[in-house]
Design a protein around this motif. Structure first.
Motif, short mmCIF file in Angstrom:
data_model
loop_
_atom_site.label_atom_id
_atom_site.label_comp_id
_atom_site.label_asym_id
_atom_site.label_seq_id
_atom_site.Cartn_x
_atom_site.Cartn_y
_atom_site.Cartn_z
N LEU A 13 0.83 -1.20 0.00
CA LEU A 13 0.00 0.00 0.00
C LEU A 13 0.87 1.26 0.00
CD1 LEU A 13 -2.88 1.14 0.18
CD2 LEU A 13 -2.67 1.06 2.67
N MET A 14 1.91 1.28 0.81
CA MET A 14 2.81 2.43 0.84
C MET A 14 3.57 2.56 -0.48
SD MET A 14 2.04 3.72 3.64
CE MET A 14 3.19 5.09 3.46
N VAL A 15 3.97 1.42 -1.04
CA VAL A 15 4.63 1.45 -2.34
C VAL A 15 3.71 2.06 -3.38
CG1 VAL A 15 5.58 0.02 -4.20
CG2 VAL A 15 6.17 -0.49 -1.82
N GLY A 16 2.44 1.64 -3.36
CA GLY A 16 1.49 2.16 -4.32
C GLY A 16 1.26 3.65 -4.18
N CYS A 17 1.20 4.14 -2.94
CA CYS A 17 0.93 5.56 -2.72
C CYS A 17 2.13 6.45 -3.04
CB CYS A 17 0.52 5.79 -1.26
SG CYS A 17 -1.09 5.08 -0.82
N LEU A 44 -3.61 -2.13 -7.25
CA LEU A 44 -4.61 -3.04 -7.79
C LEU A 44 -4.35 -4.50 -7.42
CD1 LEU A 44 -4.99 -1.58 -11.40
CD2 LEU A 44 -6.48 -1.21 -9.44
N GLY A 45 -3.10 -4.84 -7.09
CA GLY A 45 -2.76 -6.24 -6.88
C GLY A 45 -2.06 -6.56 -5.58
N LEU A 46 -0.83 -6.08 -5.43
CA LEU A 46 0.00 -6.53 -4.33
C LEU A 46 -0.51 -6.08 -2.96
CD1 LEU A 46 3.53 -5.96 -5.92
CD2 LEU A 46 2.23 -8.09 -5.76
N ALA A 47 -1.13 -4.90 -2.89
CA ALA A 47 -1.67 -4.45 -1.60
C ALA A 47 -3.01 -5.10 -1.27
CB ALA A 47 -1.78 -2.93 -1.58
N PRO A 48 -4.00 -5.00 -2.16
CA PRO A 48 -5.30 -5.60 -1.80
C PRO A 48 -5.29 -7.12 -1.79
CG PRO A 48 -5.37 -4.76 -4.05
CD PRO A 48 -4.07 -4.30 -3.46
N GLY A 49 -4.41 -7.77 -2.56
CA GLY A 49 -4.39 -9.23 -2.61
C GLY A 49 -4.27 -9.87 -1.23
N PRO A 50 -3.17 -9.60 -0.49
CA PRO A 50 -3.05 -10.21 0.85
C PRO A 50 -4.10 -9.73 1.84
CG PRO A 50 -0.92 -9.40 0.05
CD PRO A 50 -1.96 -8.87 -0.88
N ILE A 51 -4.46 -8.42 1.76
CA ILE A 51 -5.40 -7.87 2.74
C ILE A 51 -6.80 -8.44 2.54
CG2 ILE A 51 -6.53 -5.75 3.50
CD1 ILE A 51 -3.94 -4.25 2.82
N VAL A 52 -7.30 -8.42 1.30
CA VAL A 52 -8.64 -8.96 1.03
C VAL A 52 -8.69 -10.45 1.33
CG1 VAL A 52 -10.32 -9.41 -0.80
CG2 VAL A 52 -9.20 -7.18 -0.66
#
Length: 422
Positions: A69-73, A372-380
């Motif tokens: 998430l931090m990487v994405g932001c 779209l992928g690496l952050a929401p994947g593990p969290i969801v």
């Protein structure tokens, strides 16, 4: 007169490979491995943290996903700054930050402290992938872009392999804090060595004038990052595909621990094996894309779509079977294909954007990958696992791969026309 660029390939880069180029690749690749070891070591010790701090799967998923998430932001603003301030010095500073943050995780006494440490790991890693690949492709010929993009990004998978395997082994014998400390110190050593060997001026001399070194006043406008339909769809499709490719590395150690009754170190070794398969698949899929695209640059997009559909089918079948050898074989096929789209997508982005903005272009791709992928994947996956169990949570992943495959097919319709405008 310089030779004309290959069909479908943007200008910029040397005509031939060089020894120094491979040195730059090796050191950048090593730092990327360190990057993902720092990110992935947490997942190897999930079972230990879950017991010691009485954490839910949602809390564990947040510890993993917050880095992405931090990487994405932050990837885009930090990559833009690196394009102007100097890519090499920026990479060294990033590596130092994520290494110190990993050392902080080693001494965290509570869940909030660990979460803060993971946030800082994400800040340090935010722009490394995008700026690092921009440095690498600048010192190699254009014809190798899909292969290099895939090989460089595979460093992340190899880092995850080592993070899970080494982290699991150290945690089992010396505790999870020692695992974080060892990986943090290794990254710090590489951060010191990198700027001593990789020099900005020498890279600029190899890359040529089309690469537009940082601090050059004449630069392409940022709107060129989104100037055509194909590159926009490439960002979107590649990011969605990594929903599955991000969730699987985070949760495979826990899956083997829960459904195969493996202890932490054995589950880490098994997960590391599948991550190694994923990394090999990423490289081989990238090489296949470069070969198939000779004279037909749109073929790489067909292959990317095929990788998405193939990973969805294999993963769906694997998760319908009970634990055992047939499931492991199908899971291996899925892991081989699930990140195979990164090479073709990276080549598409490089070919459809100006060389002077490649750092920012790959930052945009990294932004899509993470948000779209690496952050929401593990969290969801973690949140769904709390409600219905980890196995059923993993069964939602093939849907993301199917959506990605369809988007790649849509990008193929405009790809050749868009190349002519670059």
């Amino acid at each position: 007169m310089a030779p004309a660029a290959s069909p479908g390939i943007a200008r910029g880069g040397p005509r031939d490979t060089s020894l120094y180029g491979w040195v730059v690749f090796a050191l950048s690749f090593g730092l990327l491995i360190s990057d993902y070891m720092a990110r992935q070591v947490l997942n190897a010790v999930f079972p230990l943290l879950k017991v010691e701090w009485a954490l839910s799967d949602a809390q564990l998923g947040l510890l993993s996903g917050v880095v992405a998430l931090m990487v994405g932001c932050l990837t885009f603003p930090l990559s833009l700054a690196a394009d102007r301030w100097g890519r090499v010095r920026s990479l060294a500073l990033m590596a130092a930050l994520w290494s110190f943050a990993t050392l902080f995780c080693a001494v965290a006494a509570t869940y909030p402290q660990m979460l803060l440490g993971r946030v800082m790991v994400g800040v340090g890693e935010a722009a490394y992938g995008s700026v690092g690949i921009a440095v690498v492709i600048s010192v190699f010929p254009q014809r190798l872009r899909a292969t290099l993009s895939a090989a460089f990004m595979a460093g992340g998978l190899f880092g995850q392999v080592l993070g899970v395997a080494i982290g699991g082994e150290i945690a089992a014998s010396h505790g999870w804090r020692t695992a974080f400390a060892v990986i943090g110190l290794g990254g710090l050593a590489l951060a010191v060595a990198y700027p001593l060997i990789v020099r900005e001026k020498r890279i600029a001399a190899i890359a040529g004038p089309d690469a537009a070194a940082p601090n050059t006043p004449e630069r392409a406008p940022l709107r060129a990052l989104f100037a055509n339909r194909s590159v926009r769809l490439a960002y979107l499709a590649s990011g969605i595909q990594l929903f599955a490719a991000g969730a699987l590395p985070a949760w495979l150690p826990s899956y083997f621990n829960r459904y195969y009754a493996m202890p932490v170190d054995a589950a880490g070794r098994m997960a590391a094996l599948f991550l190694l398969i994923c990394g090999c698949g990423m490289i081989m899929c990238g090489m296949a894309s470069d070969r198939a695209a000779r004279g037909r640059p749109d073929r790489k997009i067909l292959l990317a779509s095929g990788y998405g559909f193939g990973s969805a089918i294999a993963l769906s079948l694997a998760l319908l079977l009970p634990p055992g050898l047939p499931q492991l074989v199908l899971l291996g096929i899925a892991m081989f294909l699930v990140a195979g789209t990164t090479g073709p997508a990276g080549a598409m982005v490089a070919n459809l954007t100006p060389a002077a903005l490649h750092g920012s272009a790959f930052a945009t791709l990294t932004l899509a990958h993470n948000l779209l992928g690496l952050a929401p994947g593990p969290i969801v996956t973690g949140r769904v696992a709390d409600a219905v169990g980890l196995l059923d949570a993993l069964r939602i992943l093939p849907a993301a791969a199917i959506i990605s495959a369809l988007l790649f097919l849509a990008a193929r319709r405009s790809y050749l026309a868009d190349l002519k405008t670059v």
